[in-house]
Design an enzyme around this catalytic site. Structure first.
Site, short mmCIF file in Angstrom:
data_model
loop_
_atom_site.label_atom_id
_atom_site.label_comp_id
_atom_site.label_asym_id
_atom_site.label_seq_id
_atom_site.Cartn_x
_atom_site.Cartn_y
_atom_site.Cartn_z
CG ASN A 11 -1.07 0.95 1.52
OD1 ASN A 11 -1.86 1.55 0.79
ND2 ASN A 11 -2.16 0.70 2.71
CE LYS B 272 0.02 2.91 4.50
NZ LYS B 272 0.02 3.05 6.67
CG HIS C 191 -6.00 1.94 4.98
ND1 HIS C 191 -5.64 2.85 6.76
CD2 HIS C 191 -5.07 0.99 5.15
CE1 HIS C 191 -3.92 2.73 6.76
NE2 HIS C 191 -3.69 1.39 6.08
CD GLU D 187 -2.52 5.72 7.32
OE1 GLU D 187 -3.12 5.70 5.62
OE2 GLU D 187 -1.95 4.95 7.77
CD GLU E 201 -3.35 -2.51 7.66
OE1 GLU E 201 -2.48 -2.57 6.89
OE2 GLU E 201 -3.62 -1.14 7.29
N GLY F 133 2.62 2.59 11.05
CA GLY F 133 3.50 3.29 11.15
C GLY F 133 4.20 3.87 11.86
CB SER G 278 5.74 -1.68 11.77
OG SER G 278 5.18 0.22 12.60
P1 13P Z 1 3.28 0.11 7.92
O1 13P Z 1 3.95 -0.80 7.33
O2 13P Z 1 3.56 1.50 7.39
O3 13P Z 1 3.01 0.75 9.52
O4 13P Z 1 1.96 0.67 7.02
C1 13P Z 1 0.69 -0.55 7.22
C2 13P Z 1 -0.15 -0.18 6.37
O5 13P Z 1 -1.35 0.52 7.19
C3 13P Z 1 -0.60 -0.73 5.33
O6 13P Z 1 -1.58 -0.32 4.65
#
Ligand code: 13P
Length: 250
Positions: A9, A11, A95, A97, A167, A173, A212
């Protein structure tokens, strides 16, 4: 047998130049990836470019978000039918976010899920709890609520061939990964939740872990019995790291 999947992803990251470098790098190491299905989810504006870059390879394409609407006066949105112009197979939905920064409710995520299924795309349906919810022992309640909102709208049969991503929001992150056992416990709970509706679908559904994941921790996470791969953010932006995570599923 569930085939493992590792999905990147990206982002809000990328440029024409960096996308090409990244895909070229992934292509170079793809021969080492023995088991996992490899998926990349660039920003929508680059779907066409990445679609062309992965042409003729085993890499599959996904989108990070899509509208629940089909067409019309919805400024800034993209529809599932538009995705049909690319060989886009997967759509990340729900997601954290999107849920937290763009106020996507369980109900909206369920509508998006329905639109994606109708278009014969495959949802990568994300669920997960906030830190305060984990600390209050509400992880299972939250994940159950997020899943039930979709089942209520589309029915369990629509979960055939769907991918779920667990997640935990506190691990995204932050560099703070769930322990393999913490992740496994929630994955087992999700599978069991699906099984109360349909045991076969529960067994077939791939459940990815996200939060992560790095080359250094991917293998022990992927080794857990109910973890079928990963949804990778930061580490999917470096070909070497992403490939190392993909090969951790070998
Ligand atoms: P990270 O791997 O940067 O923690 O992000 C995970 C994520 O949100 C994947 O959709």
């Amino acid at each position: 047998m569930r085939q493992p999947m590792v999905a990147g992803n990206w982002k809000l990251n990328g440029s024409s130049e960096s996308n090409k470098l990244l895909i070229d790098g992934i292509k170079q190491g793809l021969g080492e990836v023995k088991k996992a299905q490899v998926v990349v989810c660039p920003p929508s504006v680059y779907l066409g470019q990445v679609n062309d870059l992965i042409d003729g390879t085993e890499i599959l394409l996904g989108v990070q978000n899509v509208s629940e609407q089909v067409s019309g006066a919805y400024t800034g949105e993209i529809s599932v039918s538009m995705l049909g112009d690319f060989s886009c197979k997967y759509a990340i939905l729900g997601h954290s976010e999107r849920r937290s920064l763009y106020a996507e409710s369980d109900e909206l995520v369920a509508k998006k899920f329905a639109a994606v299924k109708e278009a014969h795309l495959v949802p990568i349906f994300c669920v997960g709890e906030l830190l305060e919810e984990r600390e209050a022992n509400q992880t299972e309640d939250v994940v159950a609520r997020q899943i039930d909102a979709v089942i209520d709208l589309v029915g369990i049969s629509a979960f055939k061939d769907v991918v779920i991503a667990y997640e935990p929001v506190w691990a995204i992150g932050t560099g703070k990964t769930a322990t393999p056992q913490q992740a496994q416990d929630v994955h087992a709970f999700i599978r069991q939740r699906l099984a109360t509706h349909d045991a076969e679908i529960a067994q077939q559904t791939r459940i990815l872990y996200g939060g992560s994941v790095k080359p250094s921790n991917a293998k022990e996470i992927f080794n857990m019995p109910d973890i079928d791969g990963g949804l990778i953010g930061g580490a999917s932006l470096k070909a070497e790291d992403f490939l190392a995570i993909c090969t951790a599923a070998n």
